[in-house]
Scaffold this motif. Structure first.
Motif, PDB file in Angstrom:
ATOM      1  N   TRP A  96     -41.798  78.600  14.973  1.00 12.96           N
ATOM      2  CA  TRP A  96     -42.526  78.022  14.080  1.00 12.96           C
ATOM      3  C   TRP A  96     -43.962  77.415  14.320  1.00 12.96           C
ATOM      4  CZ3 TRP A  96     -39.235  75.854   9.348  1.00 12.96           C
ATOM      5  CH2 TRP A  96     -38.410  77.062   8.868  1.00 12.96           C
ATOM      6  N   HIS A  97     -43.781  76.236  15.144  1.00 15.50           N
ATOM      7  CA  HIS A  97     -44.974  75.750  15.737  1.00 15.50           C
ATOM      8  C   HIS A  97     -44.954  75.276  17.154  1.00 15.50           C
ATOM      9  CE1 HIS A  97     -43.998  73.845  11.762  1.00 15.50           C
ATOM     10  NE2 HIS A  97     -44.915  74.378  11.622  1.00 15.50           N
ATOM     11  N   GLY A  98     -44.341  76.215  18.173  1.00 15.09           N
ATOM     12  CA  GLY A  98     -44.327  76.065  19.529  1.00 15.09           C
ATOM     13  C   GLY A  98     -43.669  75.006  20.185  1.00 15.09           C
ATOM     14  N   SER A  99     -43.010  74.122  19.564  1.00 18.10           N
ATOM     15  CA  SER A  99     -42.262  73.064  20.333  1.00 18.10           C
ATOM     16  C   SER A  99     -41.386  73.946  21.426  1.00 18.10           C
ATOM     17  CB  SER A  99     -41.538  72.156  19.415  1.00 18.10           C
ATOM     18  OG  SER A  99     -42.229  71.495  18.552  1.00 18.10           O
ATOM     19  N   CYS A 136     -34.676  73.238  14.663  1.00 16.21           N
ATOM     20  CA  CYS A 136     -35.642  72.555  15.464  1.00 16.21           C
ATOM     21  C   CYS A 136     -35.780  71.210  14.965  1.00 16.21           C
ATOM     22  CB  CYS A 136     -37.124  73.410  15.277  1.00 16.21           C
ATOM     23  SG  CYS A 136     -38.442  72.675  16.304  1.00 16.21           S
ATOM     24  N   PRO A 187     -45.098  70.115  18.817  1.00 16.11           N
ATOM     25  CA  PRO A 187     -45.275  68.854  18.074  1.00 16.11           C
ATOM     26  C   PRO A 187     -43.982  68.084  17.993  1.00 16.11           C
ATOM     27  CG  PRO A 187     -45.232  70.894  16.650  1.00 16.11           C
ATOM     28  CD  PRO A 187     -45.636  71.244  18.014  1.00 16.11           C
ATOM     29  N   CYS A 216     -39.823  76.985  20.042  1.00 13.39           N
ATOM     30  CA  CYS A 216     -39.443  77.321  18.639  1.00 13.39           C
ATOM     31  C   CYS A 216     -40.439  78.308  18.262  1.00 13.39           C
ATOM     32  CB  CYS A 216     -39.639  75.982  17.776  1.00 13.39           C
ATOM     33  SG  CYS A 216     -39.573  76.085  15.986  1.00 13.39           S
ATOM     34  N   HIS A 220     -38.126  69.301  14.754  1.00 12.55           N
ATOM     35  CA  HIS A 220     -39.569  69.073  14.210  1.00 12.55           C
ATOM     36  C   HIS A 220     -39.680  69.382  12.734  1.00 12.55           C
ATOM     37  CE1 HIS A 220     -43.849  70.477  13.476  1.00 12.55           C
ATOM     38  NE2 HIS A 220     -43.946  69.062  13.434  1.00 12.55           N
ATOM     39  N   ALA A 221     -39.295  70.672  12.491  1.00 12.75           N
ATOM     40  CA  ALA A 221     -39.608  70.930  10.663  1.00 12.75           C
ATOM     41  C   ALA A 221     -38.393  71.825  10.605  1.00 12.75           C
ATOM     42  CB  ALA A 221     -40.675  71.620  10.651  1.00 12.75           C
ATOM     43  N   GLY A 222     -37.325  72.040  11.446  1.00 18.85           N
ATOM     44  CA  GLY A 222     -36.252  72.997  10.892  1.00 18.85           C
ATOM     45  C   GLY A 222     -36.412  74.283  11.410  1.00 18.85           C
ATOM     46  N   GLY A 223     -37.253  74.791  12.302  1.00 16.28           N
ATOM     47  CA  GLY A 223     -37.283  76.372  12.620  1.00 16.28           C
ATOM     48  C   GLY A 223     -35.972  76.609  13.347  1.00 16.28           C
TER      49      GLY A 223
HETATM   50  S1  FES Z   1     -40.125  73.562  13.539  1.00 15.70           S
HETATM   51 FE1  FES Z   1     -40.117  73.833  15.469  1.00 15.70          FE
HETATM   52  S2  FES Z   1     -41.961  73.283  16.334  1.00 15.70           S
HETATM   53 FE2  FES Z   1     -42.047  73.028  14.198  1.00 15.70          FE
END
Ligand code: FES
Length: 288
Positions: free
Chosen positions: A249-252, A227, A265, A247, A229-232
Motif C-alpha cells: 500500500w505505502h511501501g513500508s 501492516c 511510513p 507493504c 501502518h494502515a492495515g495493508g
Molecule cells: S498500509 Fe502498509 S505501508 Fe501503509
C-alpha cells in the motif's frame, strides 16, 4: 450537549461524503507525495525514527504557544505584551514542521479520511494566516487587534484539532493496525511445508490473526500479515534482497527477522511469530 454532538457528527459526516473535495485533495495529495515520498524524508516526517507518529506530538507545540499567548493577552495587561507577541511568533514557526509531518501522513490517506484531512489543513492554514497577521500588527503596536486575530486563529486551530482527533480516534488514521489482534501463544498448524516457495509470501491464519510466512535462505519467517501502518496486506507485498517484506500500500518495509521497521511510513514494528517445522507441516505461535 447531545445537540452539539449530533451537529458535529452531522458536519463531519457531510465532509466525509463530499466527493467534490476529491477534485482538490487528490492532486494536492499527489504533489505532497512527490515532495515527501523519498524514504529519508518520509521516515523523518512520519516519525519512523521515533517509533511513534510525529505529527500528533508536534501539534502540542503551536497549540500550547498560541493558547499561552491568548491567556497573556486576556490577563496580563501591558506587562505581558512582548511575551505574548513572541509566543504568537514562535507558535507560527513551530507550525511549519507540524504541518509538514501532518501533510506527509495525510498524503497516504484516501476517500473520507482524505476529505476530512484537507478541511483540517485548510482550517490550520487560515489559523496560521491569522496568527502571522496578529504578530505583524502587534509589532506595529496594535495589541488589541492582535489579540482579536490570535483568538480567532486559536478558535480555528481548536476546531481543526477536533477534526484531527476524529481522524485518529474515530477513523483510526495513524493507529497501529495490529493493536487489537491477540493471536495465540499455542503452536498452530498453518500450512504444509511444500506450500511455501522461496521468497513468496504466503497468507495463513493462527488464532484468528492473519500471518504472512516467508521462506528465505532455508529459514521460514512469520510476521502478522496486517501492516501496522494502515492495515495493508503484507502477504501481497514483495520480499527484498535485505530480508524485508514490503507493504504493497505505502511501501513500508519490515525486517523478516525481527519485525522492525526498515522504512516508513510505518512507525510500529510488526508482531513476530515463532516458526517450527514438524512432520512436513509448518507451525507458528506468537513470540512471547
Ligand atoms: S498500509 Fe502498509 S505501508 Fe501503509
Amino acid at each position: 450537549m447531545g445537540q452539539l454532538r449530533r451537529s458535529l457528527h452531522f458536519v463531519i459526516g457531510a465532509v466525509e461524503g463530499l466527493k467534490a473535495l476529491d477534485r482538490v485533495s487528490a492532486p494536492v495529495a499527489a504533489s505532497v507525495k512527490k515532495v515527501t515520498g523519498s524514504p529519508p524524508v518520509k521516515n523523518a516526517l512520519s516519525g519512523t525514527w521515533l517509533g511513534h507518529q510525529l505529527h500528533p506530538a508536534l501539534t502540542d507545540v503551536p497549540i500550547g504557544l498560541w493558547t499561552a499567548a491568548s491567556v497573556l493577552d486576556l490577563t496580563s495587561g501591558d506587562a505581558g505584551s512582548d511575551a505574548a507577541r513572541r509566543l504568537v511568533g514562535f507558535g507560527a514557526l513551530s507550525s511549519i514542521p507540524t504541518a509538514a509531518a501532518g501533510a506527509a501522513d495525510w498524503s497516504d490517506s484516501y476517500g473520507p479520511e482524505q476529505r476530512v484531512g484537507i478541511v483540517h489543513a485548510a482550517l490550520n492554514s487560515t489559523a496560521l494566516v491569522l496568527q502571522v497577521s496578529s504578530w505583524l500588527v502587534r509589532r506595529r503596536g496594535s495589541r488589541g487587534v492582535g489579540t482579536v486575530l490570535s483568538l480567532a486563529g486559536l478558535g480555528l486551530t481548536l476546531a481543526s484539532a477536533y477534526l484531527g482527533g476524529h481522524l485518529s480516534l474515530v477513523r483510526g488514521v495513524g493507529v497501529n493496525h495490529t493493536a487489537f489482534q491477540e493471536g495465540t501463544e499455542s503452536w498452530t498448524d498453518v500450512a504444509a511445508d511444500g506450500d511455501l516457495a522461496e521468497n513468496k509470501p504466503l497468507r495463513v491464519e493462527a488464532g484468528g490473526v492473519p500471518v504472512v510466512l516467508v521462506r528465505r535462505g532455508g529459514a521460514v519467517h512469520a510476521l502478522s500479515a496486517t501492516c501496522t501502518h494502515a492495515g495493508g496486506p503484507l502477504d501481497e507485498g514483495t520480499v527484498d534482497e535485505n530480508g524485508c517484506v514490503q507493504c504493497p500500500w505505502h511501501g513500508s518495509r519490515f525486517s523478516l527477522a525481527d519485525g522492525t521497521v526498515a522504512q516508513g511510513p510505518a512507525t510500529v514494528s510488526e508482531p513476530v511469530w515463532e516458526v517450527k517445522s514438524e512432520k512436513e507441516r509448518i507451525w507458528v505461535r506468537l513470540a512471547g
